[in-house]
Motif scaffolding. Sequence first.
Motif, PDB file in Angstrom:
ATOM      1  N   SER A 804       0.851  -1.201   0.000  1.00 56.96           N
ATOM      2  CA  SER A 804       0.000   0.000   0.000  1.00 56.96           C
ATOM      3  C   SER A 804       0.881   1.243   0.000  1.00 56.96           C
ATOM      4  CB  SER A 804      -0.948   0.012   1.199  1.00 56.96           C
ATOM      5  OG  SER A 804      -0.274   0.335   2.387  1.00 56.96           O
ATOM      6  N   LEU A 805       0.418   2.247  -0.701  1.00 50.66           N
ATOM      7  CA  LEU A 805       1.161   3.504  -0.833  1.00 50.66           C
ATOM      8  C   LEU A 805       0.179   4.660  -0.751  1.00 50.66           C
ATOM      9  CD1 LEU A 805       3.713   5.198  -1.584  1.00 50.66           C
ATOM     10  CD2 LEU A 805       3.107   4.812  -3.992  1.00 50.66           C
ATOM     11  N   GLU A 806       0.531   5.662   0.065  1.00 47.06           N
ATOM     12  CA  GLU A 806      -0.270   6.880   0.153  1.00 47.06           C
ATOM     13  C   GLU A 806       0.660   8.071  -0.007  1.00 47.06           C
ATOM     14  OE1 GLU A 806      -3.313   9.245   3.192  1.00 47.06           O
ATOM     15  OE2 GLU A 806      -2.739   7.152   3.562  1.00 47.06           O
ATOM     16  N   TYR A 817       2.764  10.992 -11.364  1.00 42.98           N
ATOM     17  CA  TYR A 817       3.079   9.796 -10.586  1.00 42.98           C
ATOM     18  C   TYR A 817       4.588   9.582 -10.602  1.00 42.98           C
ATOM     19  CZ  TYR A 817      -1.836   9.113 -11.822  1.00 42.98           C
ATOM     20  OH  TYR A 817      -3.186   9.290 -12.027  1.00 42.98           O
ATOM     21  N   THR A 821       6.470   3.848 -10.357  1.00 41.22           N
ATOM     22  CA  THR A 821       5.138   3.302 -10.069  1.00 41.22           C
ATOM     23  C   THR A 821       4.934   1.926 -10.696  1.00 41.22           C
ATOM     24  OG1 THR A 821       4.231   5.548 -10.007  1.00 41.22           O
ATOM     25  CG2 THR A 821       2.663   3.740 -10.205  1.00 41.22           C
ATOM     26  N   LEU A 827       1.473  -4.037  -5.337  1.00 43.27           N
ATOM     27  CA  LEU A 827       0.693  -2.959  -4.725  1.00 43.27           C
ATOM     28  C   LEU A 827      -0.803  -3.265  -4.788  1.00 43.27           C
ATOM     29  CD1 LEU A 827       1.389  -0.177  -3.434  1.00 43.27           C
ATOM     30  CD2 LEU A 827       0.634   0.850  -5.580  1.00 43.27           C
ATOM     31  N   SER A 829      -3.133  -1.241  -2.642  1.00 42.81           N
ATOM     32  CA  SER A 829      -3.880  -0.021  -2.304  1.00 42.81           C
ATOM     33  C   SER A 829      -3.037   1.202  -2.636  1.00 42.81           C
ATOM     34  CB  SER A 829      -4.242  -0.028  -0.809  1.00 42.81           C
ATOM     35  OG  SER A 829      -4.865   1.187  -0.439  1.00 42.81           O
ATOM     36  N   LEU A 830      -3.639   2.184  -3.302  1.00 42.93           N
ATOM     37  CA  LEU A 830      -2.942   3.402  -3.698  1.00 42.93           C
ATOM     38  C   LEU A 830      -3.843   4.598  -3.428  1.00 42.93           C
ATOM     39  CD1 LEU A 830      -0.572   4.881  -5.047  1.00 42.93           C
ATOM     40  CD2 LEU A 830      -1.602   4.347  -7.275  1.00 42.93           C
ATOM     41  N   THR A 831      -3.314   5.593  -2.713  1.00 41.13           N
ATOM     42  CA  THR A 831      -4.083   6.792  -2.367  1.00 41.13           C
ATOM     43  C   THR A 831      -3.272   8.036  -2.681  1.00 41.13           C
ATOM     44  OG1 THR A 831      -5.266   5.684  -0.569  1.00 41.13           O
ATOM     45  CG2 THR A 831      -5.189   8.084  -0.497  1.00 41.13           C
ATOM     46  N   LEU A 846      -2.091   4.242 -14.419  1.00 44.32           N
ATOM     47  CA  LEU A 846      -2.026   3.297 -13.306  1.00 44.32           C
ATOM     48  C   LEU A 846      -2.669   1.955 -13.636  1.00 44.32           C
ATOM     49  CD1 LEU A 846      -3.151   5.790 -10.512  1.00 44.32           C
ATOM     50  CD2 LEU A 846      -0.803   5.167 -11.121  1.00 44.32           C
ATOM     51  N   LEU A 852      -3.418  -4.112  -8.003  1.00 43.42           N
ATOM     52  CA  LEU A 852      -4.135  -3.017  -7.365  1.00 43.42           C
ATOM     53  C   LEU A 852      -5.612  -3.356  -7.149  1.00 43.42           C
ATOM     54  CD1 LEU A 852      -3.458  -0.140  -6.349  1.00 43.42           C
ATOM     55  CD2 LEU A 852      -4.391   0.725  -8.502  1.00 43.42           C
ATOM     56  N   LEU A 855      -8.167   2.093  -5.205  1.00 43.76           N
ATOM     57  CA  LEU A 855      -7.578   3.340  -5.697  1.00 43.76           C
ATOM     58  C   LEU A 855      -8.419   4.496  -5.182  1.00 43.76           C
ATOM     59  CD1 LEU A 855      -5.540   4.871  -7.458  1.00 43.76           C
ATOM     60  CD2 LEU A 855      -7.047   4.467  -9.426  1.00 43.76           C
TER      61      LEU A 855
END
Length: 990
Positions: A804-806, A817, A821, A827, A829-831, A846, A852, A855
Motif C-alpha cells: 500500500s502507498l499513500e 506519478y 510506479t 501494490l 492499495s494506492l491513495t 495506473l 491493485l 484506488l
Amino acid sequence: MAEALISVLLEQLASIIHQQVQQQVKLVVDVKKEVANLNDNFRAIKAVLKDAEERQVKEDSVKQWLDKLRDVSNEMEDVLDDWNTEILRLQIEKQEKGGNTLDTTKKKVCLCIPAAFFCSGQVSRVIFRRDIAINIKDLNERLATIAKMRQDFNFQYTKGGTEHIERQKTTSFVDQTFGRVDEKELLVGKLLSESNPEVQSPLVIPIVGMGGIGKTTLSQLAYNDEKVKANFKIRIWVCVSDPFDELNIAKAIIVALDGNVNSLSNDLEAFFQCVHKSIEGKKFLLVLDDVWNQDYKKWEQLKLPLQNGAVGSKIIVTTRKEEVARMMGAPDNTINLKVLSDENCWSLFARIAFTNRNQDECKTLEPIGKEIVKKCKGLPLVAKTLGGLMLCKKTKKEWQDVLSSEIWELHTMEQQVFQPLLLSYYDLTPMIKRCLLYCVTFPKDHVIKKKVLIELWMSQGFIGSVENKEKTMIDIGESYFDDLVMRSFFQNFKEDKFGNIKQCQMHDIVHDFLQYLTENECLIVEFKGGEERIELPNKLGHLTIMFAPEGRFPLSFDHCQRLRTITTFNCKITSLSRELILQSKCVRTLNLSRNDIEEVPDEVGVLVHLRYLDLSENERLQKLPDSLCNLVNLQTLRVDWCQELEKLPEAMGKLISLQHLYAKGCRRLKKLPDKKLPEAMGKLTSLQHLHAQGVSGLRLPKSIARLKSLRTLDLESVVIEGSGDEEGLRLSDLRDLDELQGELEIKLVGELKESAASDAEKAKLVNKKHLLHLRLWFYRGERDQSSIQEAVLNALQPNSNLESLEIEGYGGSTLYYPNWTSSLINLKSLTFSRCDVWKYVPLSVLGYLGSLETLRFEGMEQVKKVGFEYSLDHQVILFPNLKQLQFFEMREWEEWDHDENDATSSSPTCFMPRLSTLSITYCKKLKTLPDFLPRKTPLLQNLIIRLCDILSQSCKDRQGPEWSKISHIPNITIGWKTVQKDGVWIEQED
C-alpha cells in the motif's frame, strides 16, 4: 502448563552448559554438579508430563503432584532470572565504562562469572551469587523428591516429547449460519414489524439458550442484515455480562451515538439524562448481549430513558436465563434457541475439518467424523472446536483416537462442553497451552488486541527461543495466535485496514473453561463497593483486579511470594505505595492502564523481573522515575495517552532488553524545548518497535539510525526533517534500517533543500523488503518547490514488495506519478491526497498495476477533469483486479475526460473488469458519471454518491439523464446533503 515451563528451564540449563564449554569459565562454587542433576531430574519428569496433565482432571493426587512441580519450577525460573539480570547489569556497566558492548543476543541465561568480575572487589555480588548457588541446591533436592514420586503413579512415558502439530494455512473463518435460517428470519421479522403505538416502546426481544448455543451469533446475523440496517439508522451493541452495570451500559450507548462522555461526571443520573436526550425521537436498535442480572429495579432504571426513542425502537437481549426474559416483560417475543440438529452440526464440523482434504480422504474419515459430531450435543461452539481439532489430524488412526478418548467418559466436569475443549487443549503444544491459559487474565467479553496479547506472552516467558534468525519472538507469537484461531478458541475478529487480525474476543464458555483449569493460579477480583477485605491465595500467580474504587491500591501482596501478573480493568486507582512495590518483586507483568495514577514510586526500580509495564491513559502522570531505567529485563513500556507526561528518562539507554516502546498521544512531549526523544535511545540495541502517534512536533535523535534491529517506526508527526536539520534524523539516516517492516510514514517538514533528493536516494527504501505500507507526506510551503519534490519522490523508490502507498501534499506538476510506479507489482492499495497543484488526473497510467485492488483520490481541490484514456489498438486489461474506486472532496471536479468513440464502440480494451464499488463523495460540481459503467464493469455491486448536488439531481427518483448508466447496479446510495442544526453543519439523508 508444567510441561512448557520445564521445556524453558531445560533450555536455560542447556545454555549454562554451553557457556561453560564455549567460554571456558568457571561456574559458581558447587553449581556444576547441581546443573547436571537438575538436567537429569527435569528430563525424567518431562517424559511423563503429557500423561500427568491429562490425568489431573480426574485424579486429585496427580493434580497435587503437578502443583508441587509447578511451585519448584517457578522458583527455579526466578533464581535463574536473578542470575541473568546480574549478567545484563555487567553488560551495562561495561558500556558505561567505554568497553565494547557485550553480545545481548545469546541464550537467555548464562550462569557463568566473567573472570574480570573477581577483580572488581564487589564482595556483595559474590555473596549474592553464592546465595543463588545455595538456592539452586535446595530446589534441586526438592525436585529430586518430586521426580522420585512420579514412580508411584505408573505414568505413561512420552518418547521424544510432544509432537508439534503442523499448522494449516487456512483457518476456521466459516459461516456460522448452519441451521439458524429460520431463527434468523423470525428475529428479523420481529425487528421489522410495525410496533403497536399503544404498547410501550421500545419492544424487548429476548433470545434465551444455554452457553455455546449461538445466541450472540444469531443476534449478529440480524444486527448486520441489510434490511435491518436500512430500518434502524441507529444501531448500538453493548456487551453486558456480569455484573450488570447501568453506568457502563449508559456510557456505551452515548459513545455509540458519537457522544462525548468525558464532559460528564460519573453520576448515573447525568448519564441517563444524556441517553434520554440523545435518542429523543429516534428509532434505534439496541443489543444487550449476555445479560445475567435479574434485579428488576436496575432494568427499570435503564429502560426509562430508552423510552424516549421513536415508536418502532427495539431491544434484543441475549441471556442464558429464562428469569431474565420474564423480568424484562417480554414473554410473547422471546426466542428460545434450541440445539442444532445432527445434520447441521455435521455441516458446520465438516466445513472446517475437511478443509484442504481430497475426496478420498473425506470419504474415509466421514464415518468417524459423524460419530464425533454426535458428541457435539447440538452446540455450534462445540462443532467448531472439534472441527478445528480434527483439521490438524491427518490419519484415520488419529481420528479414531479422538473418538475413543477417555475424556468423553468424564461426568464430573462443570459443563459438558468442556469435554471437546479439553481434547483441543491437550492437542496443543506445551508452549501454546501456556499462552491460551494466560488469556483467562482478561475479563469476560474483553476485546483482546493481538499485539498486546503477544507482548504479554513474551513477558511471561511463554514464547520459546527463536532459532530462525529471520524471525522474532513476535513472529513466533503470531504463529501461536494463528494456531488458537484455527482451533476456534477466539472469535469476533476485527481486521486492520490491511486485512490482518488486530483484535478478537473469547466465548464465555472458553473463558469458563480456562478458569476451571487455572483455579489455583489465576484469580479475578471484582470490587462491588463498600469496604471489602479480600484474602489472596499464597500460591497465586496471576491477579486481575476490576472496579477498584478511587484511592490507593486496594490489596496487599505480603502473602503472595510468586505473583507474576498484576493487571487492572475499569479501576480508578490514584496511588501506589512503596510497600506494594516491594511486595511484588517477582512480577513480570504490571498493567496499571486507565487509572488515575499521578506518580510512580522510585521503588519500581527493584522489580528486576519486570518485562511488561503499562501505564497508558493515566492522564495525570507527569513523569517517570529515573529508577525505571534499572529495569534491565523490561521488554515493553506503554505510556500511551499519558497526556501530562512531559519527558522520558534520560538514562533510557540502560533498558537494553526493551523491544517495544509506545508513547501515543503524549501531547505534552511536544512542549519540550527541543521536542526530541532522549539521545540515549540509540543504545537500545533490542528496540524493534517505536510508536508515538499523536505527538505532534516530536523529533527523532540521529542515534535512532544505529538501531539496526528497528522494525517499526509508527510516528504521527515529524518522522523526517526534510530540511536537512543536522540535529534531527535525516532521510539519509534510514539507510541502514533495512529491518523496517509493516508501516512507515515519512513526513518531510519545512522547505526542502537542494540536498533533499540526494538524502532521499541514500535512504535506500528499495532495500527495505519487509516494508509493506508506505505513506509520504510533503509540506506545502509558500515557495514553489515542485521540482525538488519531484526529485525527492523519484528518489524514494520502495521495494517491489510494497502493498500500500499513500502520497499526500505532493506538489509536483509536470510529473503526476513517480517514475517507479510500474515496478510496484504487489501494490494492492494506492491513495493520492491533497495534491493541490494537480488540475487533471490521468487514470490509465495506473491501469497496469496488476495487483491493485483499491484506488482513492482525496482532497484534490484543483482537479477539474479525471481522464480515462483507454482506447488502444490491441487487447489489454487495465486495472485487472481493481475492486474499489473512490473519489472524496474534489470540489472543482466537473467532468470525466475519455475517448467518446471508444465509449460507444466495441473496444478491445477491458477496463476494471472486477470493480465492485464506486464511491463519489463531496464532489459538488461533478455533472456526469463515466460512460464505461454499463458495459465494462459487470461485477459492479455498489454505487455511492453523497454530497454531490448536481450528480444527485441527475439520478433523482430513478430517472434523469444519468440513471440509464447505473440502473443495472444492485446497491445504489444517492443523497445526503449538508444542513445546519444548532449552529453546526451536519450530514443528513436527502
